[in-house]
Design an enzyme around this catalytic site. Structure first.
Site, PDB file in Angstrom:
ATOM      1  N   ASP A  78       0.820  -1.211   0.000  1.00 23.33           N
ATOM      2  CA  ASP A  78       0.000   0.000   0.000  1.00 23.33           C
ATOM      3  C   ASP A  78       0.853   1.259   0.000  1.00 23.33           C
ATOM      4  OD1 ASP A  78      -2.092  -1.727   0.084  1.00 23.33           O
ATOM      5  OD2 ASP A  78      -3.134  -0.734   1.721  1.00 23.33           O
ATOM      6  N   ASP A 120      -1.312  -5.446   5.130  1.00 22.89           N
ATOM      7  CA  ASP A 120      -2.551  -4.867   4.634  1.00 22.89           C
ATOM      8  C   ASP A 120      -3.592  -5.885   4.193  1.00 22.89           C
ATOM      9  OD1 ASP A 120      -0.261  -2.543   3.851  1.00 22.89           O
ATOM     10  OD2 ASP A 120      -2.032  -1.922   4.926  1.00 22.89           O
ATOM     11  N   LYS A 121      -3.944  -5.931   2.908  1.00 22.99           N
ATOM     12  CA  LYS A 121      -5.061  -6.762   2.468  1.00 22.99           C
ATOM     13  C   LYS A 121      -4.718  -8.244   2.460  1.00 22.99           C
ATOM     14  CE  LYS A 121      -6.182  -2.917   2.333  1.00 22.99           C
ATOM     15  NZ  LYS A 121      -4.826  -2.584   2.445  1.00 22.99           N
ATOM     16  N   SER A 468      -4.890   5.100   5.392  1.00 25.04           N
ATOM     17  CA  SER A 468      -3.848   4.235   5.920  1.00 25.04           C
ATOM     18  C   SER A 468      -3.887   4.284   7.436  1.00 25.04           C
ATOM     19  CB  SER A 468      -2.480   4.714   5.427  1.00 25.04           C
ATOM     20  OG  SER A 468      -1.436   4.126   6.185  1.00 25.04           O
TER      21      SER A 468
END
Length: 591
Positions: A78, A120-121, A468
């Site tokens: 990200d 993150d994801k 974020s």
């Protein structure tokens, strides 16, 4: 064994032959087959070292009678995708990761799985896959990055993003910025503060899918390798005892994760991902539930981007376990939940000590009596919006000011750097939601620029996109319904007064209702041009941020509603993109 589907019996002679082409022996094929989902790549700093952990997991599996077979998962950084069109693909990758793991584990029916994510994801995508597949599974993350030091102060990735605004404000030189650029991220690991990656790794531990220390042991420490070996051993124990992800992820364990989330002041993205995880587990969760837990849970820990304390410091204090111990003392945990250790939460916490009561505070000494995240409602967000309350300065907890409206993150950033934003403004960035972006871009660039310029003390930012975990200030995201679905945020005009009241969970546009209706009658949605491919498909089937931005038919069926094929086009278009309550009520009216 589940793997017998691909290796046992007369009709599987060709299958065994193919495994033997990969070097497996009859003895190895006779053992349980453990898939290792390894998200190593050379792009993401948090993932560059994951092959080392994969080898350690293999050693743990082998030493306890299993045969490990690794396969890859993709990952988006990200930080590198931030601020340009690439960020549209980040949230989309969550669903892709879940789907790709499902594909691999159904095409090759492993007996158990070990997941090695970090950022993150990737973390929520893998958890969603684990719940979907429901075979014994353990998670071991890559661990957080260590902070760097500059001028006697700790610096992290958020320091680099804020340096952009400091340079624009004349508070740093280009040489200073180059020094920060070169030193702020000293090596492998997920970025050092309580940003989204570390938030989700802590949530994995709190919900029971990761071993103690999963969220905080630094990436470069030997303890991380030992943990990976233990994960390989533990997955064999879970297989023997038939303990599966849906035995671990329950309403009570999700309550524990939410309580830890609020106590730690995690990224606002955890709201998006925990909703999606609950959905995969078949558990009903909504923003009202999240806000209730937030009101009941004290904020015990303040980590970067609020101050200099990092995940490495939290690890020395006792990690997530120390935080959960304080919550247990306060009667805020469900201690009977099973975990991947093979023991319950209370059993895991029995010998835990809080080594730094100034860092991990008790209920009586908490930073605030309620949690680090808050859900806001009002005419601008009837289905809810999310703010990282623990990262908002006291003077910005309530704020009213004129709207400064932008149709994209990039336009807002340009205006900030050109000095066009004034103290007191309320920045509105719209058409960046799940459908409108599409992909619900994170917006660290404008929030960090605001902070770097010192405007975070006087300027708020609201958006149907997201932030974020490194963002700080009065940054309110996930506004639902989003602009692309006709939410009120689409009708805001330059200069309108917007009132924010975080303590009272309120977000309001102060415009006469008759004027709003006139604007709505003239409104035409903005649809951004995007490349043909995954974004085009995603835009058509993603739901609201208030439902976790899961994909539509899955969400509809999971909430007792018919699939898209049962709705007339006009009725479906009227309701999809709204929150769960409104969608259910709409279906009841038209059925």
């Amino acid at each position: 064994m589940r793997s017998d589907q691909m290796k046992a019996g007369l009709t599987r002679i060709p299958h065994r032959s193919l495994f033997k082409a990969a070097g497996l022996t009859d003895e190895e094929l006779a053992r349980p087959i453990v898939g290792i989902v390894n998200s190593q790549n050379d792009v993401i700093p948090g993932h560059i070292h994951l092959d080392t952990l994969c080898d350690a997991v293999k050693a743990g599996v082998l030493s306890h009678g299993g045969t490990p077979l690794a396969f890859p998962a993709i990952g988006v950084c990200d930080g590198i995708a931030m601020g340009h069109a690439g960020m549209r693909y980040s949230l989309v990758s969550r669903e892709h990761i879940a789907d790709s793991v499902e594909i691999m584990a159904m095409a090759h029916p492993f007996d158990a799985l070990v997941f090695i994510p970090n950022c993150d994801k990737i973390v929520p995508g893998m958890i969603m896959a684990a719940l979907r597949l429901n075979v014994p599974a353990v998670f071991v993350s890559g661990g957080p990055m260590l902070p760097s030091m500059r001028g006697g102060r700790k610096v992290t990735l958020s320091s680099v993003f804020e340096a952009v605004g400091q340079l624009a404000a004349g508070n740093l030189t280009e040489a200073d910025c180059k020094d920060i650029e070169d030193t702020a991220c000293p090596g492998c690991g997920s970025c050092a503060g309580m940003f989204t990656a570390n938030s989700m790794n802590c949530m994995t531990e709190a919900v029971g899918l990761g071993l103690p220390g999963n969220g905080t042991v630094p990436a470069v420490h030997a303890g991380r390798v030992r943990m990976a070996k233990t994960a390989g051993a533990k997955v064999m124990e879970l297989l023997d005892r038939d303990i599966r992800p849906r035995d671990i992820v329950t309403p009570d364990s999700l309550h524990n994760a939410l309580a830890a989330d609020m106590a730690l002041g995690c990224s606002s993205n955890t709201v998006l991902h925990l909703l999606a995880i609950a959905h995969e587990a078949g558990i009903r969760m909504d923003l009202e539930t999240i806000n209730r837990v937030s009101r009941e849970t004290p904020h015990l820990v303040r980590l970067s981007p609020v101050g200099e304390t990092t995940l490495a410091d939290l690890d020395l204090a006792g990690g997530v376990s120390a935080v959960m111990k304080e919550l247990e003392k306060a009667g805020l945990l469900k201690g009977g939940c099973m975990t991947v250790t093979g023991m319950t939460v209370s059993e895991n916490l029995a010998s835990v000590r809080n080594h730094d009561p100034q860092l991990v505070r008790s209920k009586d000494t908490a930073w605030s009596p309620d949690g680090g995240l808050a859900i806001l409602w009002g005419n601008l967000a009837p289905d809810g919006a999310v703010v990282k309350k623990g990262a908002v300065l006291p003077e910005m907890m309530t704020h009213s000011g004129p709207a400064r409206v932008f149709e994209s993150e990039e336009d807002c950033t340009d205006s900030l750097l050109d000095g066009k934003i004034r103290p007191g403004d309320v920045i509105v960035i719209r058409y960046e939601g799940p459908k409108g972006g599409p992909g619900m871009k994170e917006m660290l660039t404008p929030t960090a620029t605001l902070a770097g310029m010192g405007l975070d003390r006087t300027v708020a930012l609201i958006t149907d996109g997201r932030f974020s975990g490194a963002s700080r200030g009065a940054s309110i995201g996930h506004i639902s319904p989003e602009a692309a679905s006709g939410g009120l945020i689409a009708l805001v005009k330059e200069g309108d007064t917007i009132a924010i009241d975080i303590p009272n969970n309120s977000l309001e546009l102060k415009v006469d209702p008759a004027e709003v209706e006139r604007r709505r009658a003239a409104w035409k949605p903005v649809e951004k041009e995007i490349p043909k491919g995954v974004l085009t498909r995603y835009r058509k089937i993603v739901t609201s941020a208030s439902t976790g931005a899961v994909l539509e038919d899955d969400w509809l069926h999971g909430h007792g509603l018919p699939g898209k094929d049962r709705w007339s086009g006009s009725v479906y278009d009227s309701f999809i993109g709204l929150g769960g309550r409104e969608l259910r009520e709409g279906w009841q009216r038209v059925r």
